[in-house]
Design a protein around this motif. Structure first.
Motif, PDB file in Angstrom:
ATOM      1  N   UNK A  83      33.357  34.348  45.728  1.00  5.77           N
ATOM      2  CA  UNK A  83      33.204  35.785  46.028  1.00  5.77           C
ATOM      3  C   UNK A  83      33.881  36.629  44.958  1.00  5.77           C
ATOM      4  N   UNK A  84      35.119  36.272  44.636  1.00  5.34           N
ATOM      5  CA  UNK A  84      35.885  37.026  43.638  1.00  5.34           C
ATOM      6  C   UNK A  84      35.215  36.937  42.268  1.00  5.34           C
ATOM      7  N   UNK A  85      34.801  35.739  41.883  1.00  4.27           N
ATOM      8  CA  UNK A  85      34.168  35.557  40.575  1.00  4.27           C
ATOM      9  C   UNK A  85      32.864  36.348  40.485  1.00  4.27           C
ATOM     10  N   UNK A  86      32.079  36.326  41.545  1.00  2.33           N
ATOM     11  CA  UNK A  86      30.825  37.075  41.553  1.00  2.33           C
ATOM     12  C   UNK A  86      31.104  38.555  41.347  1.00  2.33           C
ATOM     13  N   UNK A  87      32.038  39.093  42.106  1.00  7.37           N
ATOM     14  CA  UNK A  87      32.381  40.518  41.998  1.00  7.37           C
ATOM     15  C   UNK A  87      32.927  40.858  40.614  1.00  7.37           C
ATOM     16  N   UNK A  88      33.896  40.097  40.145  1.00  2.81           N
ATOM     17  CA  UNK A  88      34.553  40.406  38.875  1.00  2.81           C
ATOM     18  C   UNK A  88      33.590  40.219  37.702  1.00  2.81           C
ATOM     19  N   UNK A  89      32.872  39.106  37.661  1.00  2.00           N
ATOM     20  CA  UNK A  89      31.952  38.870  36.550  1.00  2.00           C
ATOM     21  C   UNK A  89      30.837  39.914  36.530  1.00  2.00           C
ATOM     22  N   UNK A  90      30.353  40.313  37.703  1.00  4.87           N
ATOM     23  CA  UNK A  90      29.265  41.282  37.768  1.00  4.87           C
ATOM     24  C   UNK A  90      29.729  42.672  37.358  1.00  4.87           C
ATOM     25  N   UNK A  91      30.915  43.060  37.782  1.00  2.22           N
ATOM     26  CA  UNK A  91      31.380  44.419  37.504  1.00  2.22           C
ATOM     27  C   UNK A  91      32.103  44.546  36.174  1.00  2.22           C
ATOM     28  N   UNK A  92      32.782  43.478  35.732  1.00  4.60           N
ATOM     29  CA  UNK A  92      33.611  43.586  34.527  1.00  4.60           C
ATOM     30  C   UNK A  92      33.184  42.666  33.395  1.00  4.60           C
ATOM     31  N   UNK A  93      32.207  41.822  33.634  1.00  9.84           N
ATOM     32  CA  UNK A  93      31.712  40.934  32.588  1.00  9.84           C
ATOM     33  C   UNK A  93      32.328  39.553  32.667  1.00  9.84           C
ATOM     34  N   UNK A  94      31.728  38.630  31.933  1.00 11.84           N
ATOM     35  CA  UNK A  94      32.153  37.236  32.001  1.00 11.84           C
ATOM     36  C   UNK A  94      33.384  36.945  31.148  1.00 11.84           C
ATOM     37  N   UNK A  95      33.846  37.932  30.410  1.00 13.38           N
ATOM     38  CA  UNK A  95      35.026  37.740  29.580  1.00 13.38           C
ATOM     39  C   UNK A  95      36.339  37.828  30.333  1.00 13.38           C
TER      40      UNK A  95
END
Length: 192
Positions: free
Chosen positions: A22-34
């Protein structure tokens, strides 16, 4: 697969894995995969060691996020096919695929840059989505809501193209709705 990999996760481990995804989906989607994996662990409320027990590399985490997204799309399109009228189900599924594809291209690029070919792990979920889309397309065509000359490969191409278009628009919801209106008008049978 060895026996340890086949055993179901303990309840707390399963919760941690779900929170990490859940956290990875939110963070990667909103802030990028970096975003660093430490930030994903912090957002999920777990230690970085817990993250690496579930996902030994950042690429494994990215791949798991993509698989989970595709599984969710496949499940939701199946629900739409079962619960909604054919036209509504088709257009809702089209919108769902676009909305759930945010960041997918960035994920794919990051995996490819790391030398990871996620094709095999995504194949089963992708096939399920294609199967559902084929059913939804046929149902909408039979109901007269979608032009009969549209075939599945063309629908997939429209989904890919519309996803790329939406990524260019960013968060402009009015522009996104105009794009859906234009694409949906093109999908409907011509009126003469």
């Amino acid at each position: 697969m060895n026996g340890a990999q086949q055993r179901p996760l303990r309840a707390d481990a399963a919760r941690n894995r779900a929170r990490l995804l859940d956290a990875a989906t939110e963070v990667f989607t909103t802030r990028g995969v970096g975003v660093p994996t430490e930030e994903i662990a912090r957002t999920a409320g777990v230690g970085v060691g817990t993250l690496f027990r579930h996902f030994p590399t950042k690429e494994a985490l990215l791949e798991a996020v993509m698989v989970r997204r595709l599984e969710a799309i496949a499940a939701r399109t199946a629900e739409l096919a079962a619960d909604a009228e054919p036209a509504e189900a088709f257009f809702d599924a089209f919108r769902l695929v676009i909305d759930q594809s945010a960041g997918k291209n960035e994920f794919n690029r990051a995996l490819a840059a790391a030398g990871v070919d996620a094709h095999e792990s995504l194949q089963q979920s992708s096939a399920a989505i294609r199967e559902q889309l084929a059913r939804l397309l046929a149902g909408a065509q039979e109901a007269g809501a979608v032009r009969r000359d549209l075939e599945l490969p063309e629908l997939i191409a429209l989904l890919v193209g519309t996803t790329a278009t939406m990524e260019q628009l960013g968060a402009d919801t009015a522009a996104r709705e105009r794009i859906f209106d234009v694409v949906f008008a093109g999908l409907r049978p011509p009126t003469h």
